[in-house]
Motif scaffolding. Structure first.
Motif, PDB file in Angstrom:
ATOM      1  N   SER A 191      -1.398  -2.745   9.504  1.00  0.00           N
ATOM      2  CA  SER A 191      -1.164  -2.338   8.109  1.00  0.00           C
ATOM      3  C   SER A 191      -0.747  -0.871   8.026  1.00  0.00           C
ATOM      4  CB  SER A 191      -2.434  -2.561   7.286  1.00  0.00           C
ATOM      5  OG  SER A 191      -2.283  -1.975   6.009  1.00  0.00           O
ATOM      6  N   SER A 192       0.323  -0.616   7.260  1.00  0.00           N
ATOM      7  CA  SER A 192       0.818   0.762   7.083  1.00  0.00           C
ATOM      8  C   SER A 192       0.265   1.397   5.816  1.00  0.00           C
ATOM      9  CB  SER A 192       2.341   0.727   6.960  1.00  0.00           C
ATOM     10  OG  SER A 192       2.694  -0.013   5.786  1.00  0.00           O
ATOM     11  N   LYS A 218      -7.636  -5.536  -3.690  1.00  0.00           N
ATOM     12  CA  LYS A 218      -7.919  -5.236  -2.281  1.00  0.00           C
ATOM     13  C   LYS A 218      -6.712  -5.597  -1.406  1.00  0.00           C
ATOM     14  CE  LYS A 218     -11.468  -4.395  -0.303  1.00  0.00           C
ATOM     15  NZ  LYS A 218     -11.272  -4.909   1.016  1.00  0.00           N
ATOM     16  N   ALA A 247      -6.030  -3.792   1.275  1.00  0.00           N
ATOM     17  CA  ALA A 247      -6.319  -3.311   2.633  1.00  0.00           C
ATOM     18  C   ALA A 247      -6.466  -4.464   3.613  1.00  0.00           C
ATOM     19  CB  ALA A 247      -7.608  -2.486   2.628  1.00  0.00           C
ATOM     20  N   LYS A 293      -8.961 -19.545   0.294  1.00  0.00           N
ATOM     21  CA  LYS A 293      -9.506 -18.178   0.365  1.00  0.00           C
ATOM     22  C   LYS A 293      -9.921 -17.699  -1.024  1.00  0.00           C
ATOM     23  CE  LYS A 293      -8.009 -15.644   3.974  1.00  0.00           C
ATOM     24  NZ  LYS A 293      -7.035 -14.924   4.787  1.00  0.00           N
ATOM     25  N   ASN A 336       0.735 -13.384   1.412  1.00  0.00           N
ATOM     26  CA  ASN A 336       2.015 -13.110   2.090  1.00  0.00           C
ATOM     27  C   ASN A 336       1.992 -13.678   3.498  1.00  0.00           C
ATOM     28  OD1 ASN A 336       1.440  -9.461   2.102  1.00  0.00           O
ATOM     29  ND2 ASN A 336       0.175 -11.082   2.918  1.00  0.00           N
ATOM     30  N   ASP A 346       3.859  -3.349   7.378  1.00  0.00           N
ATOM     31  CA  ASP A 346       4.738  -2.204   7.671  1.00  0.00           C
ATOM     32  C   ASP A 346       6.178  -2.376   7.189  1.00  0.00           C
ATOM     33  OD1 ASP A 346       5.138   0.341   8.483  1.00  0.00           O
ATOM     34  OD2 ASP A 346       5.574  -0.167  10.565  1.00  0.00           O
ATOM     35  N   LYS A 372       8.360  -3.369  -2.186  1.00  0.00           N
ATOM     36  CA  LYS A 372       6.922  -3.379  -2.470  1.00  0.00           C
ATOM     37  C   LYS A 372       6.633  -2.718  -3.818  1.00  0.00           C
ATOM     38  CE  LYS A 372       5.033  -4.290   2.057  1.00  0.00           C
ATOM     39  NZ  LYS A 372       4.460  -3.847   3.327  1.00  0.00           N
TER      40      LYS A 372
HETATM   41  O1  PMT Z   1      -0.165  -2.191   4.480  1.00  0.00           O
HETATM   42  P1  PMT Z   1       1.203  -2.834   4.639  1.00  0.00           P
HETATM   43  O2  PMT Z   1       1.838  -2.482   5.952  1.00  0.00           O
HETATM   44  O3  PMT Z   1       2.085  -2.555   3.447  1.00  0.00           O
HETATM   45  O4  PMT Z   1       1.003  -4.408   4.707  1.00  0.00           O
HETATM   46  C1  PMT Z   1       0.540  -5.107   3.608  1.00  0.00           C
HETATM   47  C2  PMT Z   1      -0.477  -6.153   3.997  1.00  0.00           C
HETATM   48  C3  PMT Z   1       0.162  -7.229   4.867  1.00  0.00           C
HETATM   49  C4  PMT Z   1      -1.650  -5.511   4.745  1.00  0.00           C
HETATM   50  C5  PMT Z   1      -1.012  -6.753   2.638  1.00  0.00           C
HETATM   51  O5  PMT Z   1       0.058  -7.326   1.947  1.00  0.00           O
HETATM   52  C6  PMT Z   1      -2.090  -7.799   2.898  1.00  0.00           C
HETATM   53  O6  PMT Z   1      -1.828  -8.952   3.124  1.00  0.00           O
HETATM   54  N1  PMT Z   1      -3.358  -7.338   2.830  1.00  0.00           N
HETATM   55  C7  PMT Z   1      -4.537  -8.150   3.187  1.00  0.00           C
HETATM   56  C8  PMT Z   1      -4.661  -8.273   4.667  1.00  0.00           C
HETATM   57  C9  PMT Z   1      -5.913  -9.032   5.073  1.00  0.00           C
HETATM   58  O7  PMT Z   1      -6.810  -8.436   5.564  1.00  0.00           O
HETATM   59  O8  PMT Z   1      -5.912 -10.280   4.737  1.00  0.00           O
HETATM   60  P2  PMT Z   1      -7.163 -11.300   5.028  1.00  0.00           P
HETATM   61  O9  PMT Z   1      -6.595 -12.629   4.725  1.00  0.00           O
HETATM   62  O10 PMT Z   1      -7.729 -11.029   6.393  1.00  0.00           O
HETATM   63  O11 PMT Z   1      -8.250 -10.862   3.952  1.00  0.00           O
HETATM   64  C10 PMT Z   1      -8.301 -11.427   2.672  1.00  0.00           C
HETATM   65  C11 PMT Z   1      -8.815 -10.428   1.658  1.00  0.00           C
HETATM   66  O12 PMT Z   1     -10.177 -10.089   1.957  1.00  0.00           O
HETATM   67  C12 PMT Z   1      -8.070  -9.126   1.599  1.00  0.00           C
HETATM   68  O13 PMT Z   1      -7.967  -8.734   0.243  1.00  0.00           O
HETATM   69  C13 PMT Z   1      -8.941  -8.148   2.364  1.00  0.00           C
HETATM   70  O14 PMT Z   1      -8.817  -6.806   1.858  1.00  0.00           O
HETATM   71  C14 PMT Z   1     -10.332  -8.698   2.089  1.00  0.00           C
HETATM   72  N2  PMT Z   1     -11.305  -8.481   3.166  1.00  0.00           N
HETATM   73  C15 PMT Z   1     -11.106  -9.015   4.403  1.00  0.00           C
HETATM   74  C16 PMT Z   1     -12.062  -8.851   5.381  1.00  0.00           C
HETATM   75  C17 PMT Z   1     -13.222  -8.112   5.093  1.00  0.00           C
HETATM   76  N3  PMT Z   1     -14.148  -7.922   5.993  1.00  0.00           N
HETATM   77  N4  PMT Z   1     -13.407  -7.600   3.862  1.00  0.00           N
HETATM   78  C18 PMT Z   1     -12.479  -7.771   2.894  1.00  0.00           C
HETATM   79  O15 PMT Z   1     -12.642  -7.291   1.766  1.00  0.00           O
END
Ligand code: PMT
Length: 406
Positions: A213-214, A274, A276, A337, A349, A359, A382
């Motif tokens: 992630s960027s 969120k 991140a 999810k 995404n 990124d 974005k």
């Molecule tokens: O930062 P960029 O380079 O612009 O890229 C963007 C991105 C791809 C990072 C962004 O679009 C994205 O998809 N962010 C979520 C990435 C992720 O962690 O996805 P996940 O499917 O693993 O998590 C699902 C959700 O739970 C997310 O909102 C995440 O922030 C949250 N989470 C996950 C794990 C954790 N321990 N705690 C959380 O809160």
């Protein structure tokens, strides 16, 4: 709905090798819902023909072939008066000089004098020209008058030399335009908490587990929310991006630190997003000294807390949005999810695709909400995705309130 929906714009293109980049800019502006009339200077027509612009804008292109005395020309001057913004991109040293001195000897410079909305100039020229005192003085005059003149970027120029003078990325132009337009302040009463970037989970004092992630997606959301009037708190893992000046910035490293910051700031938030990419695991035992040696090493990992689920479970009244980074069965995984995390909206995404997701400057997302709705957004910058997400949040929350009120 995007924030350029229904905005009336004039895009002036002048004679620089960067004129072809105006084609990409026009495509993005129309994608964002703007109604764009293109005006080509005589020299711009040497680089790109009117047909390309006409096809993409769906409107006739203004050129100096117009008779300035004709009714049509008078109508277009009236259009410049009504337009929300006139952009000149690329803007040559010549058009900057004419605009600074009020010279109106062709269609575009006449429109610039008639403009009553925002005026944005996107210079592109050779580095030596950009630094010439005459150009610097003209830029200063224009800025004093309230014209937004973008700083060109540094890099390889058409001359083959390096220097400052390059036409910036389309995203930067769109963001500057959104900033120059009288902003839509539809988030004026909101407190928006946004997370961005990766987390870093240390293994020893020099090594860590992280991801790609960027922070671009989360920072785009923070920038858009601040522009639309929200009070923004941005909790971010390590990135190389400058945070938006208007946001309260909370830098963190690990998932634990992010959790603490998010739970603290979520108490006051009306919207939590969120974006991140939180590391799902951290090292169970941290080595206090640098791990040495060449033998096999087993790393014992332990799961990090699920911050998003925890925020949603606290039911603070905030509208809670998560992101999902998926590589297959995007819609089904995203719906599962959303339900598992108990949130209001999930932005999914496909991070296995090139050019979007991690990124990348663009993204293509699927919005899945807890009322059973889903909407696929086309691939776009974005910055544009961020605006679309914010608009979707407002629309979903209003619809949900209306259902409760019924
Ligand atoms: O930062 P960029 O380079 O612009 O890229 C963007 C991105 C791809 C990072 C962004 O679009 C994205 O998809 N962010 C979520 C990435 C992720 O962690 O996805 P996940 O499917 O693993 O998590 C699902 C959700 O739970 C997310 O909102 C995440 O922030 C949250 N989470 C996950 C794990 C954790 N321990 N705690 C959380 O809160």
């Amino acid at each position: 709905m995007s924030t350029l929906d229904g905005r009336e714009l004039i895009l002036g293109v002048t004679g620089s090798i960067a004129a072809y980049k105006a084609v990409y800019l026009l495509r993005e502006l129309t994608r964002l819902g703007a109604r764009v009339t293109v005006c080509l200077s005589e020299h711009a027509r040497q680089f790109v023909g009117p047909l390309t612009f006409r096809t993409l804008s769906g409107r006739p292109v203004l050129t100096d072939l117009f008779d300035p005395q004709s009714d049509e020309a008078v109508e277009h001057v009236a259009l410049a008066e009504r337009a929300h913004a006139v952009l000149v991109a690329p803007a040559t040293a010549n058009v900057l000089a004419k605009a600074a001195h009020g010279i109106a000897d062709d269609f575009l410079t006449t429109l610039l004098l008639a403009a009553r909305g925002a005026v944005l100039m996107v210079p592109a020229m050779d580095g030596g020209m950009w630094e010439h005192p005459a150009v610097a003085a003209n830029v200063a005059t224009l800025r004093q008058r309230g014209v937004t003149v973008l700083e060109p970027e540094t890099g390889e120029l058409a001359s083959g030399l390096g220097g400052r003078g390059r036409f910036p990325e389309v995203d930067r132009v769109v963001e500057a335009l959104l900033g120059a337009l009288v902003p839509v302040r539809d988030l004026g009463s909101e407190r928006v908490l946004i997370t961005a970037g990766p987390t870093r989970e240390p293994i020893d004092p020099v090594r860590y587990i992280s991801n790609r992630s960027s922070g671009k997606m989360g920072y785009a959301l923070a920038t858009a929310a601040a522009r639309r009037g929200a009070r923004v708190t941005l909790v971010s893992g390590p990135t190389t991006i400058a945070p938006p000046p208007a946001a309260v910035f909370v830098p963190v490293q690990t998932a634990e630190e992010m959790r603490e910051a998010v739970l603290h700031h979520a108490r006051e938030a009306t919207i939590v997003i969120k974006a991140a990419a939180v590391a799902d695991y951290r090292a169970k035992r941290l080595s206090p000294t640098k791990i040495k040696g060449k033998q096999d090493l087993t790393l014992e990992l332990t799961p990090n807390p699920d911050i998003l689920r925890e925020v949603a479970a606290r039911r603070t009244g905030a509208f809670v949005v998560g992101f999902a980074a998926e590589t297959h069965d995007v819609a089904a995984n995203a719906r599962a999810k959303l339900e598992a995390k108990g949130i209001d909206l999930l932005v999914a995404n496909d991070v296995s695709r090139a050019g979007i997701g991690f990124d990348a400057d663009e993204n293509e997302v699927l919005l899945i909400d807890r009322w059973g709705g889903s909407r696929a957004l086309p691939r776009m910058s974005k910055a544009a995705v961020a605006d679309a997400i914010l608009s979707a949040i407002l629309a979903l929350r209003a619809a949900s309130a209306a259902r409760v009120g019924r």
